[in-house]
Design a protein around this motif. Structure first.
Motif, mmCIF file in Angstrom:
data_model
loop_
_atom_site.group_PDB
_atom_site.id
_atom_site.type_symbol
_atom_site.label_atom_id
_atom_site.label_comp_id
_atom_site.label_asym_id
_atom_site.label_seq_id
_atom_site.Cartn_x
_atom_site.Cartn_y
_atom_site.Cartn_z
ATOM 1 N N LYS A 1 71.080 15.740 26.272
ATOM 2 C CA LYS A 1 70.005 16.639 25.003
ATOM 3 C C LYS A 1 68.934 17.119 25.833
ATOM 4 C CE LYS A 1 66.284 15.970 21.324
ATOM 5 N NZ LYS A 1 65.770 14.843 20.280
ATOM 6 N N GLN A 2 68.302 16.071 26.352
ATOM 7 C CA GLN A 2 66.902 16.513 27.218
ATOM 8 C C GLN A 2 67.431 16.926 28.864
ATOM 9 O OE1 GLN A 2 64.125 13.875 28.191
ATOM 10 N NE2 GLN A 2 64.358 12.387 25.508
ATOM 11 N N GLN B 1 75.630 6.648 22.369
ATOM 12 C CA GLN B 1 73.855 7.535 22.282
ATOM 13 C C GLN B 1 73.206 7.656 23.580
ATOM 14 O OE1 GLN B 1 73.712 9.023 19.714
ATOM 15 N NE2 GLN B 1 75.738 7.421 18.543
ATOM 16 N N GLU B 2 73.305 6.589 24.401
ATOM 17 C CA GLU B 2 72.442 7.107 25.483
ATOM 18 C C GLU B 2 72.720 8.388 26.242
ATOM 19 O OE1 GLU B 2 73.732 4.148 24.426
ATOM 20 O OE2 GLU B 2 71.755 2.728 24.475
ATOM 21 N N LYS C 1 72.611 16.688 20.341
ATOM 22 C CA LYS C 1 71.279 16.454 19.110
ATOM 23 C C LYS C 1 71.033 17.063 18.480
ATOM 24 C CE LYS C 1 69.816 11.149 20.517
ATOM 25 N NZ LYS C 1 69.001 10.612 20.536
ATOM 26 N N TYR D 1 72.534 5.831 30.414
ATOM 27 C CA TYR D 1 74.373 5.792 29.892
ATOM 28 C C TYR D 1 74.682 5.026 31.001
ATOM 29 C CZ TYR D 1 73.401 10.274 32.747
ATOM 30 O OH TYR D 1 73.330 11.049 34.129
ATOM 31 N N ARG E 1 74.074 10.962 24.474
ATOM 32 C CA ARG E 1 73.809 12.190 23.603
ATOM 33 C C ARG E 1 72.126 12.378 24.463
ATOM 34 N NH1 ARG E 1 74.111 11.542 17.606
ATOM 35 N NH2 ARG E 1 73.707 13.220 17.959
ATOM 36 N N GLU E 2 71.814 11.383 24.306
ATOM 37 C CA GLU E 2 70.185 11.690 24.503
ATOM 38 C C GLU E 2 70.141 12.596 25.653
ATOM 39 O OE1 GLU E 2 67.668 11.170 22.598
ATOM 40 O OE2 GLU E 2 65.926 12.142 23.812
#
Ligand code: SF4
Lengths: 226, 480
Positions: free
Chosen positions: B60-61, B53-54, B378, A45, B56-57
């Motif tokens: 999640k991680q 989206q980045e 996610k 991000y 969210r990823e």
């Protein structure tokens, strides 16, 4: 429901929970494993500014206004004059300030009382509070305060119904990651982020300004030039 | 709704409760309006983010990594919080957490506490335990105040009173605050709450909160909110007690850069929560003099041990899945019989109950996937739902009604003769139960014995008088 007295002795809860976690995750995790795993986490991000400096400042102004704050930009030598004007427009005559606030920001026509551990009830009787700030985030319209000279205890910026906050342009960042990186060094100080005045949307999702915190917010954005 | 807390052990099963909720048109309109507004705001501020989206990823991680190293991060948090002057307690379950908190409040010398909205305290039914010990809890979040004064129960994890409209709130405040002349603009109601609570903020010496994040690296605690009631409870009392699930820990201060972006946009459609507070232990010049953190397991380690269910612990309680869920939007939150409603409730509640209660909740979903799409970290909720459905069936064994009926059906379908006989028998057996509607169609609203489970929650249409096979045979003979 009563207080349960049937619970097992408290001392063993810690060991038991840790043991259950280790049974669930398949072993003990240690500093090395955790640190190495953390370093590998993906961070694709945005972490840096993408806008020109002036555009960042305009974004901050815009986002603050979007949150019902009143914003004025001025030069370094004009702060006290602008403060005098804003306070008189709002009819505020007795303000509380934290210790360490720059004297040159304070106009002589208004009574400023320095907080030396005032009680909550005493704070409640002021017209408002005026402070500096640690930083502001343009993208979200957020101002950050910490427990340091010029910004003061958390209670001081909370109890009065009106807040005037001075933000210096060099302390404005565009994104949240930039702000967190700058805060890392002082991460353990009591820290407050505020985005606009206190608000609620609990009644039919209508945004209402101010429930418990300050209902009115003015921000003076001070230029690095003259 | 009664004033007793939502308890999955005693609540009616979802299909029954949902049926009652579906009859309450006002409730459904209120829920629909509120979720529409939040969803529209969320969509707008999420669309602003090219890197959503980045984020969210990463979210999640971070959560996954934390769960994999949970023992390490909890110990690290404990060491740092203690070093900074906080006191850390551990609680295996709700009873132990209640016991610790009640004991701490008593030790603080208070018989009242001011409370920040916290679903964890709802989960452990703390208010009734405090009251039983002679301690009066004041909810200070506007929505929670509406719930408390209305002897109601929360129906959403972020906006607990979204099922009430302004007229209903006004009636509650008029009655409970003794304000017969109270206006009905939202501003009037918020003002009444401000005046009602300010006196408590300035007077009560002990605060109880939950926590959004526990920061392992620094021992800091973070609470996000919007009204300032949180700041009041965190800042003004002499003693502060925070209770948090062990899943609330995050590795480092810097990780907040991800969570501070994901949470507010997903939860209320704000770019940032109006207030975020972070503090570490106690500070001589600022805030409470005594600070306690209660780290509570309450079945979270069970969830951690289940490879497929584990992702449930990644939840940051934003409520986005509730707003997006077509089932929640129809029934509201109370039908779930738990403080965690909607898709997250459907997967979290049965697991928090170690699959002993709330077994109908994994079925309270259309598996449309809307919840997965909006989840900022996610969590694949549909996947977990199916996993839990399997668990329910397995746990209940081959002797449960559903499995038995399916076996019988299998047997019947295997033979044409048996199938026809069953059809004939069915038509004969159903005859006394059929009621005709205005269109002349036959419906069965009640079936006897073990079959009653089916008709308890839905009407059954009568069997056709003529089967397709009979019709086909006739058609062949008469050539029509
Ligand atoms: S499951 Fe995901 S969407 Fe639902 S409350 Fe938790 S974090 Fe939010």
């Amino acid at each position: 429901m009563g207080v349960d007295t049937g619970a097992a002795p408290l001392g063993s809860a810690r060991a038991e929970i840790l043991q259950r976690i280790r049974a669930a995750t398949g072993g003990v995790s240690n500093t090395e494993v955790a640190r190495a795993g953390w370093t590998r986490l993906p961070r694709e991000y945005r972490r840096a500014a993408t806008r020109e400096r002036e555009a960042v400042l305009e974004l901050l102004e815009d986002r603050l206004r979007d949150y019902d704050a009143n914003v004025v930009r001025t030069g370094r030598d004009r702060v006290s004059a602008i403060v005098a004007k804003m306070l008189s427009e709002r009819g505020k005559t007795r303000m509380v300030v934290p210790p360490g606030i720059p004297n040159e920001w304070l106009p002589v026509v208004v009574e400023f009382v320095v907080d030396e551990g005032l009680s909550a009830a005493e704070l409640d009787r002021f017209d408002g509070v005026m402070t500096g700030s640690t930083m502001a985030i343009a993208q979200t319209g957020t101002v950050i305060l910490q427990s340091v000279p010029g910004q003061g205890r958390r209670a001081v910026t909370l109890v009065p119904d009106y807040q005037l906050c001075v933000v210096c342009e060099e302390d404005v960042v565009e994104t949240v990651p930039e702000a967190m990186a700058r805060l890392q060094e002082t991460a353990e100080l009591p820290t407050t982020f505020f985005s606009g005045p206190s608000a609620t949307a609990d009644i039919e999702m209508t945004r209402i300004k101010g429930v418990h915190g300050p209902r009115y917010l003015d921000v003076v954005l001070v230029g690095s030039g003259i | 709704m009664s004033g007793s807390a939502l308890d999955p052990k005693t609540a009616p099963v979802f299909p029954i409760a949902a049926r009652t909720a579906m009859k309450d048109g006002q409730l459904r309109r209120n829920v629909r309006h509120a979720t529409d507004v939040i969803q529209a705001k969320r969509a707008r501020v999420v669309a602003e983010m090219p890197d959503w989206q980045e984020l969210r990823e990463a979210g999640k991680q971070i959560r996954q990594h934390t769960m994999e190293n949970l023992d390490f991060y909890l110990e690290e948090f404990e060491a740092n919080c203690t070093r900074a002057g906080g006191v850390v307690h551990w609680a295996r379950d709700a009873a132990e957490a209640r016991q610790i908190i009640v004991g701490l409040v008593k030790a603080s010398g208070s018989d009242e506490v001011i409370k920040i909205k916290s679903m964890t305290t709802e989960e452990i039914q703390l208010n009734s335990a405090l009251e039983a010990a002679g301690i009066h809890p004041y909810e200070t979040d506007l929505a929670e105040l509406i719930i408390q004064l209305g002897h109601d129960q929360p129906s959403h994890i972020v906006v607990p009173a979204l099922h009430k409209n302004r007229q209903q709130i006004r009636e509650i405040f008029q009655r409970e605050m003794n304000l017969p002349k109270l206006g009905e603009r939202p501003e009037d109601l918020a003002d009444a709450a401000r005046i009602f609570l300010r006196e408590k903020f300035l007077r009560v010496k002990t605060g109880v909160s939950g926590a959004n994040f526990l920061i392992a690296e620094t021992g800091g605690v973070c609470i996000v909110e919007s009204e300032g009631n949180g700041r009041m409870c965190l800042t003004l009392p002499e003693t502060l007690i925070a209770v948090a699930g062990i899943d609330k820990v995050v590795p480092r201060f810097a990780d907040l850069e991800v969570l501070f972006q994901l949470l507010p946009r997903s939860a209320t459609g704000e770019r940032m929560n109006p207030y975020n507070s972070i503090w570490t232990g106690v500070n001589a010049a600022d805030g409470p003099r005594a600070f306690h953190v209660v780290l509570m397991d309450n079945a979270r380690t069970e969830i951690l041990a289940d490879a497929e269910g584990r992702q449930t612990l990644n939840c940051i309680r934003c409520g986005a899945c509730q707003n997006a869920c077509p089932v929640y939007r129809q029934t509201g939150g109370h039908a779930y019989g738990s403080v965690y409603a909607g898709p997250i409730g459907a997967i979290l509640t049965p697991q928090l109950q170690e699959m002993h209660h709330a077994q109908s909740l994994p079925y309270a979903s259309s598996l449309c996937g809307a919840c997965y799409e909006v989840c900022p970290v996610k969590i694949n909720i549909p996947e977990v739902l199916i996993h839990l459905r399997n668990k329910v069936v397995k746990q209940n064994g081959p002797l449960n009604v559903e499995a038995f009926a399916m076996k019988m059906m299998g047997m019947i379908f295997l033979s044409e003769h048996r199938f026809r006989a069953a059809q004939r028998m069915g038509r004969m057996a159903e005859a006394p139960l059929v009621r005709r509607d205005e269109k002349g169609e036959g419906w069965i609203g009640w079936l006897p014995g073990m079959l009653g489970g089916w008709t308890k929650v839905r009407d059954l249409q009568e069997m056709p008088q003529e089967t397709f096979r009979d019709w086909w045979k006739k058609r062949g003979t008469h050539g029509s």
